[in-house]
Write a protein that holds these residues in place. Structure first.
Motif, PDB file in Angstrom:
ATOM      1  N   LEU A  27       0.892  -1.231   0.196  1.00  0.00           N
ATOM      2  CA  LEU A  27       0.037  -0.086   0.199  1.00  0.00           C
ATOM      3  C   LEU A  27       0.852   1.088   0.064  1.00  0.00           C
ATOM      4  N   GLY A  28       0.111   2.526  -0.011  1.00  0.00           N
ATOM      5  CA  GLY A  28       0.839   3.901   0.121  1.00  0.00           C
ATOM      6  C   GLY A  28       1.148   4.273  -1.434  1.00  0.00           C
ATOM      7  N   CYS A  29       0.910   5.748  -1.236  1.00  0.00           N
ATOM      8  CA  CYS A  29       0.955   6.572  -2.622  1.00  0.00           C
ATOM      9  C   CYS A  29       1.990   7.620  -2.430  1.00  0.00           C
ATOM     10  N   ASP A  30       2.318   8.064  -1.146  1.00  0.00           N
ATOM     11  CA  ASP A  30       3.149   9.363  -0.986  1.00  0.00           C
ATOM     12  C   ASP A  30       4.403   8.748  -0.259  1.00  0.00           C
ATOM     13  N   ALA A  31       5.465   9.738  -0.726  1.00  0.00           N
ATOM     14  CA  ALA A  31       6.813   9.269   0.018  1.00  0.00           C
ATOM     15  C   ALA A  31       7.733  10.295  -0.273  1.00  0.00           C
ATOM     16  N   VAL A  32       8.682  10.294   0.694  1.00  0.00           N
ATOM     17  CA  VAL A  32      10.088  10.991   0.505  1.00  0.00           C
ATOM     18  C   VAL A  32      11.033   9.800   0.815  1.00  0.00           C
ATOM     19  N   VAL A  51      10.904  13.785  -3.395  1.00  0.00           N
ATOM     20  CA  VAL A  51       9.682  13.558  -3.261  1.00  0.00           C
ATOM     21  C   VAL A  51       9.210  12.644  -4.716  1.00  0.00           C
ATOM     22  N   ILE A  52       8.348  11.799  -4.400  1.00  0.00           N
ATOM     23  CA  ILE A  52       7.797  10.788  -5.317  1.00  0.00           C
ATOM     24  C   ILE A  52       6.565  11.457  -5.699  1.00  0.00           C
ATOM     25  N   LEU A  78      10.741  11.591  -9.947  1.00  0.00           N
ATOM     26  CA  LEU A  78      11.374  12.048  -8.578  1.00  0.00           C
ATOM     27  C   LEU A  78      11.704  13.324  -8.693  1.00  0.00           C
ATOM     28  N   LEU A  79      11.148  14.292  -7.763  1.00  0.00           N
ATOM     29  CA  LEU A  79      11.363  15.593  -7.838  1.00  0.00           C
ATOM     30  C   LEU A  79      12.195  15.999  -6.561  1.00  0.00           C
ATOM     31  N   PRO A  80      12.977  16.889  -6.545  1.00  0.00           N
ATOM     32  CA  PRO A  80      14.089  17.495  -5.590  1.00  0.00           C
ATOM     33  C   PRO A  80      13.383  17.757  -4.284  1.00  0.00           C
ATOM     34  N   LEU A  81      13.782  17.471  -2.988  1.00  0.00           N
ATOM     35  CA  LEU A  81      13.304  17.960  -2.152  1.00  0.00           C
ATOM     36  C   LEU A  81      13.723  19.171  -1.657  1.00  0.00           C
ATOM     37  N   PRO A  82      12.909  20.295  -1.680  1.00  0.00           N
ATOM     38  CA  PRO A  82      13.343  21.585  -1.498  1.00  0.00           C
ATOM     39  C   PRO A  82      14.146  21.816  -0.326  1.00  0.00           C
ATOM     40  N   ALA A  83      14.904  22.705  -0.119  1.00  0.00           N
ATOM     41  CA  ALA A  83      15.670  23.215   1.156  1.00  0.00           C
ATOM     42  C   ALA A  83      14.494  23.870   2.083  1.00  0.00           C
ATOM     43  N   ASP A 136       7.045  16.688   6.305  1.00  0.00           N
ATOM     44  CA  ASP A 136       6.208  17.710   5.471  1.00  0.00           C
ATOM     45  C   ASP A 136       5.980  17.159   4.258  1.00  0.00           C
ATOM     46  N   ALA A 137       7.158  16.961   3.512  1.00  0.00           N
ATOM     47  CA  ALA A 137       6.850  16.696   2.063  1.00  0.00           C
ATOM     48  C   ALA A 137       6.020  15.468   1.834  1.00  0.00           C
ATOM     49  N   ALA A 138       6.304  14.387   2.496  1.00  0.00           N
ATOM     50  CA  ALA A 138       5.601  13.195   2.569  1.00  0.00           C
ATOM     51  C   ALA A 138       3.908  13.298   2.758  1.00  0.00           C
ATOM     52  N   CYS A 139       3.497  14.433   2.905  1.00  0.00           N
ATOM     53  CA  CYS A 139       1.999  14.870   3.167  1.00  0.00           C
ATOM     54  C   CYS A 139       1.667  15.333   1.895  1.00  0.00           C
ATOM     55  N   LEU A 140       2.417  15.959   0.847  1.00  0.00           N
ATOM     56  CA  LEU A 140       2.121  16.518  -0.245  1.00  0.00           C
ATOM     57  C   LEU A 140       1.662  15.890  -1.511  1.00  0.00           C
ATOM     58  N   PRO A 141       2.174  14.702  -1.939  1.00  0.00           N
ATOM     59  CA  PRO A 141       1.983  14.381  -3.259  1.00  0.00           C
ATOM     60  C   PRO A 141       0.459  13.852  -3.610  1.00  0.00           C
TER      61      PRO A 141
END
Length: 317
Positions: free
Chosen positions: A65-70, A80-81, A116-121, A127-132
């Motif tokens: 399972l799972g859609c979102d991840a860093v 960020v995926i 694959l998108l760069p994780l912004p500084a 936090d970023a794992a919540c976004l996709p």
């Protein structure tokens, strides 16, 4: 590798269908795919529906399972995926991770390199794992579909869940007057803390709004129509409380309303969202952070209906 997966289907008790244990290492269906070491992921209601058997067939089990991840890519970069992948054979031509290909609730996941998108500084992995998924959906609802830049006011129905809560936070950050409904008094208090005006479902708004964010469905759709200003956009991305509302078509054409459907977003929109959150120091609303060793507790929390914001899984613990 350790993973959380759908071991079977159970429409009445989806948590009983959740398996946690060893699964094979990721395989690459194409030479352009790579393996990412997952650092953090987040749950979505999509995961609960998968356990119920929605969108999956028995011959696809067990499905991680799972859609979102860093995570970290093979070159050691934090990424960020983007979870929508090309899928030959699917009527849509694409699918979300965990539908046809194993998802992100594992130590490692295989994805196309272009996803694959760069994780912004300035943005943490948590936090970023919540976004996709949820936050990207809310961002697209507000910007691309809702054209919120053309208006000043937003109504978010059923705030508390991932998409609706993201829409509240983003609407406030975009400088709009945001109204949000919730049946739960505690959630209404949390909505107020985010900078929005909290209301009970069906309550009369101080004004008619330019954009309505609708994820509830039949239970709130009439209120959404009545709350919409002339030429407003009602953007729909879910129907958790009924998918066949009664629609007053006279109001639709007399007020020149737009009813727009949407789902997820594009890689470009996710890049915009990541940049917006980093630039404005926006931290996603997180209900709880749970170590992977207690992933069952995270699913129980999501399934309870008491969540406010995202449930995040820390894969480093």
């Amino acid at each position: 590798m350790r993973a959380a997966y759908a071991s079977r289907f159970d429409a009445d008790n989806p948590l009983a269908a959740l398996g946690v244990g060893d699964r094979p290492e990721p395989t690459h269906p194409d030479s352009d795919w790579v393996t990412v070491q997952v650092r953090a992921s987040s749950l979505n209601h999509h995961d609960i529906w998968s356990l119920r058997g929605v969108g999956l067939a028995p011959d696809q089990l067990p499905m991680i399972l799972g859609c979102d991840a860093v995570g970290t890519d093979p070159d050691g970069r934090e990424v960020v995926i983007y979870p929508v992948v090309p899928t030959p054979g699917d009527p849509r031509g694409v699918s979300i991770l965990s539908e046809h290909f194993p998802g992100t609730l594992a130590e490692r996941v295989a994805v196309p390199r272009m996803n694959l998108l760069p994780l912004p500084a300035g943005l943490s992995a948590t936090d970023a794992a919540c976004l996709p998924t949820a936050w990207l959906t809310a961002w697209r609802m507000l910007t691309t579909k809702g054209r919120v830049d053309e208006g000043e006011s937003v109504l978010v129905q059923g705030a508390g869940g991932g998409v609706a809560t993201a829409a509240v936070a983003l609407g406030v950050a975009l400088g709009k007057r945001v109204y949000a409904t919730s049946r739960d008094a505690g959630k209404r208090e949390r909505i107020t803390e985010l900078g929005a005006t909290a209301l009970e479902p069906g309550a009369r708004l101080p004004e008619r709004v330019d954009v309505v964010i609708e994820t509830v469905g039949a239970a709130t759709f009439d209120h959404s129509l009545k709350s919409a200003a002339p030429m407003a956009r009602i953007v729909v991305s879910g129907a958790t409380a009924g998918h066949e509302p009664t629609v007053n078509l006279r109001r639709v054409f007399a007020m020149q309303l737009e009813i727009l459907g949407t789902s997820m977003g594009t890689p470009h929109e996710l890049t915009e969202l990541l940049g917006f959150c980093a630039e404005h120091e926006i931290h996603p609303v997180i209900d709880s952070v749970v170590p992977f060793s207690k992933v069952e507790d995270a699913f129980t929390r999501l399934h309870s209906g008491d969540v406010f914001g995202k449930v995040v899984i820390d894969h480093t613990t």
